[in-house]
Design an enzyme around this catalytic site. Structure first.
Site, PDB file in Angstrom:
ATOM      1  CG  ASP A 250       3.587  -4.205  -9.486  1.00 50.50           C
ATOM      2  OD1 ASP A 250       3.969  -4.754 -10.348  1.00 50.50           O
ATOM      3  OD2 ASP A 250       3.157  -4.127  -8.203  1.00 50.50           O
ATOM      4  CD  GLU A 255      -3.781  -6.107 -10.199  1.00 53.77           C
ATOM      5  OE1 GLU A 255      -3.973  -7.016 -10.057  1.00 53.77           O
ATOM      6  OE2 GLU A 255      -3.285  -4.628 -10.124  1.00 53.77           O
ATOM      7  CG  HIS A 276      -0.001  -7.202  -8.094  1.00 52.01           C
ATOM      8  ND1 HIS A 276      -1.565  -7.411  -8.742  1.00 52.01           N
ATOM      9  CD2 HIS A 276       0.076  -7.249  -7.009  1.00 52.01           C
ATOM     10  CE1 HIS A 276      -1.954  -6.659  -6.830  1.00 52.01           C
ATOM     11  NE2 HIS A 276      -0.337  -7.274  -6.196  1.00 52.01           N
ATOM     12  CB  ALA A 279       4.777 -10.046  -2.882  1.00 50.50           C
TER      13      ALA A 279
HETATM   14  P1  NAD Z   1       1.118  -1.066   6.094  1.00 49.88           P
HETATM   15  O1  NAD Z   1      -0.774  -1.949   7.257  1.00 49.88           O
HETATM   16  O2  NAD Z   1       2.703  -1.492   6.939  1.00 49.88           O
HETATM   17  O3  NAD Z   1       1.073   0.554   5.817  1.00 49.88           O
HETATM   18  C1  NAD Z   1       0.172   1.158   5.427  1.00 49.88           C
HETATM   19  C2  NAD Z   1      -0.055   2.271   6.215  1.00 49.88           C
HETATM   20  O4  NAD Z   1      -1.048   3.155   5.729  1.00 49.88           O
HETATM   21  C3  NAD Z   1       0.209   2.731   7.234  1.00 49.88           C
HETATM   22  O5  NAD Z   1       1.160   3.175   8.031  1.00 49.88           O
HETATM   23  C4  NAD Z   1      -1.444   2.770   7.456  1.00 49.88           C
HETATM   24  O6  NAD Z   1      -2.131   4.047   8.390  1.00 49.88           O
HETATM   25  C5  NAD Z   1      -1.454   3.792   6.186  1.00 49.88           C
HETATM   26  N1  NAD Z   1      -2.695   4.371   5.929  1.00 49.88           N
HETATM   27  C6  NAD Z   1      -4.366   3.696   6.013  1.00 49.88           C
HETATM   28  N2  NAD Z   1      -5.122   4.484   4.961  1.00 49.88           N
HETATM   29  C7  NAD Z   1      -4.412   6.011   4.957  1.00 49.88           C
HETATM   30  C8  NAD Z   1      -4.438   7.220   4.021  1.00 49.88           C
HETATM   31  N3  NAD Z   1      -5.854   7.523   3.990  1.00 49.88           N
HETATM   32  N4  NAD Z   1      -3.791   8.032   4.137  1.00 49.88           N
HETATM   33  C9  NAD Z   1      -2.257   8.121   4.038  1.00 49.88           C
HETATM   34  N5  NAD Z   1      -1.967   5.993   4.750  1.00 49.88           N
HETATM   35  C10 NAD Z   1      -3.039   5.478   5.092  1.00 49.88           C
HETATM   36  O7  NAD Z   1       0.981  -1.855   4.857  1.00 49.88           O
HETATM   37  P2  NAD Z   1       2.112  -2.775   3.470  1.00 49.88           P
HETATM   38  O8  NAD Z   1       2.310  -2.994   4.170  1.00 49.88           O
HETATM   39  O9  NAD Z   1       3.005  -0.968   4.009  1.00 49.88           O
HETATM   40  O10 NAD Z   1       1.496  -2.561   2.229  1.00 49.88           O
HETATM   41  C11 NAD Z   1       0.916  -1.021   1.829  1.00 49.88           C
HETATM   42  C12 NAD Z   1      -0.004  -1.559   0.659  1.00 49.88           C
HETATM   43  O11 NAD Z   1       0.248  -2.083  -0.193  1.00 49.88           O
HETATM   44  C13 NAD Z   1      -1.192  -2.701   1.171  1.00 49.88           C
HETATM   45  O12 NAD Z   1      -2.174  -2.673   1.361  1.00 49.88           O
HETATM   46  C14 NAD Z   1      -1.003  -3.680  -0.417  1.00 49.88           C
HETATM   47  O13 NAD Z   1      -2.353  -3.206  -0.825  1.00 49.88           O
HETATM   48  C15 NAD Z   1       0.355  -2.376  -0.618  1.00 49.88           C
HETATM   49  N6  NAD Z   1       1.422  -4.395  -1.629  1.00 49.88           N
HETATM   50  C16 NAD Z   1       1.185  -4.619  -2.835  1.00 49.88           C
HETATM   51  C17 NAD Z   1       2.126  -5.784  -3.145  1.00 49.88           C
HETATM   52  C18 NAD Z   1       2.435  -5.325  -4.962  1.00 49.88           C
HETATM   53  O14 NAD Z   1       2.884  -7.141  -5.209  1.00 49.88           O
HETATM   54  N7  NAD Z   1       2.435  -4.540  -5.195  1.00 49.88           N
HETATM   55  C19 NAD Z   1       2.521  -5.981  -2.456  1.00 49.88           C
HETATM   56  C20 NAD Z   1       2.243  -5.909  -0.350  1.00 49.88           C
HETATM   57  C21 NAD Z   1       1.378  -4.817  -0.627  1.00 49.88           C
END
Ligand code: NAD
Length: 302
Positions: A250, A255, A276, A279
């Site tokens: 995604d 991008e 992308h 969300a």
């Molecule tokens: P979150 O902060 O709840 O979870 C992220 C997790 O990753 C945390 O538990 C953290 O401890 C863990 N983490 C940090 N460093 C790490 C590493 N080196 N190895 C393994 N785990 C690690 O965030 P979330 O709401 O679950 O979102 C995660 C990511 O998804 C966001 O940071 C964003 O980049 C991405 N996202 C993408 C979209 C999209 O449109 N595709 C939308 C929302 C979020």
């Protein structure tokens, strides 16, 4: 107090913001224009398109709040904002279900060739014999990053009767029927690997050639986190060699993915892509919009 909304917000959220009585402006300004306008902005509202870099923040001589309607803060120079005493707020968790559902969709699309079947049929080709796929049932899924989205993905994978492993250096235990393991075990044992970490210095190109080499042959890779977490050149090679069965993406390091490498990646038949939109659901945007507006108004009051 002037609030400038530089990336589109949900309609109801905009109405609520405008009803607050503060001056509200909206419309996407590209970097140079935004920098010129920054001295007149007190609250800057963005989603992921606007890059709130150090020079944008420096130009905000009266900037009080940067509001990111969404989760990832990789498009905001949080350190610079901190240094300047500017509050950064976001909406953790508000779009998690939407992203999790998309990740599951990409997984099934990869395992069952849904995108290729669609393209072939639309082109008049009946490729039934070529499109034998795999079940998810009883297979092993490895989740990298066990936060909001990772956990929502886990709940849904458990409903498929999959064995679920998760790696997250900051999570040691869980109530879900998920085994928290080291990264090596995710690579060694997973049939499907799905990535849900933030993009930062530690996670940039976390999934690189070495990682692919450590994975099972025929693994499926899902990335709905950030493009930069996966080395897309290494992914391309692993898809071509057959090491990776299919990838569902995604997000991309560039991008829109219009450069040579990304174009080649998109041409592969075993790559399923979306622009992308993790969300991008009515429900998530409504939730994110309401939460960010409430947070902005609360923050202004303080
Ligand atoms: P979150 O902060 O709840 O979870 C992220 C997790 O990753 C945390 O538990 C953290 O401890 C863990 N983490 C940090 N460093 C790490 C590493 N080196 N190895 C393994 N785990 C690690 O965030 P979330 O709401 O679950 O979102 C995660 C990511 O998804 C966001 O940071 C964003 O980049 C991405 N996202 C993408 C979209 C999209 O449109 N595709 C939308 C929302 C979020």
């Amino acid at each position: 107090m002037r609030i400038h909304v530089n990336d589109p917000l949900d309609k109801l959220a905009m109405e609520k913001l405008k009803a607050s009585g503060y001056e509200v402006t909206e419309g996407h300004l590209e970097k140079e224009e935004l920098i010129k306008e920054m001295p007149n902005i007190n609250v800057l509202v963005v989603r992921s398109a606007t890059k709130v870099t150090a020079d944008v923040i420096e130009a905000g001589t009266d900037l009080k709040i940067i509001a990111r309607a969404g989760t990832g803060l990789d498009n905001v120079d949080v350190e610079k904002a901190k240094e300047k005493g500017i509050k950064v707020i976001n909406t953790p968790g508000a779009n998690g279900i939407s992203v999790a559902e998309l990740a599951i969709g990409l997984m099934i699309a990869c395992a069952r060739h849904i995108a290729r079947g669609t393209i072939d049929l639309k082109e008049g080709k009946w490729t039934k014999k070529e499109l034998k796929g795999h079940e998810l049932y009883k297979r092993t899924a490895g989740i990298i990053g066990f936060g909001n989205i990772g956990k929502e993905v886990a709940k849904r994978l458990l409903a498929f009767d999959m064995k679920v492993l998760a790696y997250d250096p900051f999570v040691k235990e869980t109530d879900l029927n998920v085994e928290i393991v080291e990264l090596e075990r995710i690579f060694k044992e997973s049939d499907i690997i799905t990535i849900h970490v933030p993009l930062n210095e530690q996670t940039k190109h976390l999934i690189n050639k070495e990682a692919f080499d450590a994975m099972k042959d025929g693994v499926i890779i899902i990335n709905a986190a950030r493009g930069g977490v996966v080395d897309e050149k290494a992914l391309y090679d692993a898809l071509v060699s057959g090491k990776v069965y299919a990838a569902g993406l995604d997000v991309f390091e560039v991008e829109p993915p219009t450069d040579e490498l990304r174009k080649k990646l998109l041409e592969l038949p075993n790559v399923v892509v979306t622009p992308h939109i993790g969300a991008s659901t009515v429900e998530a945007q409504l939730r994110v919009g309401q939460i960010i507006v409430n947070k902005i108004l609360e923050e202004i009051k303080n």
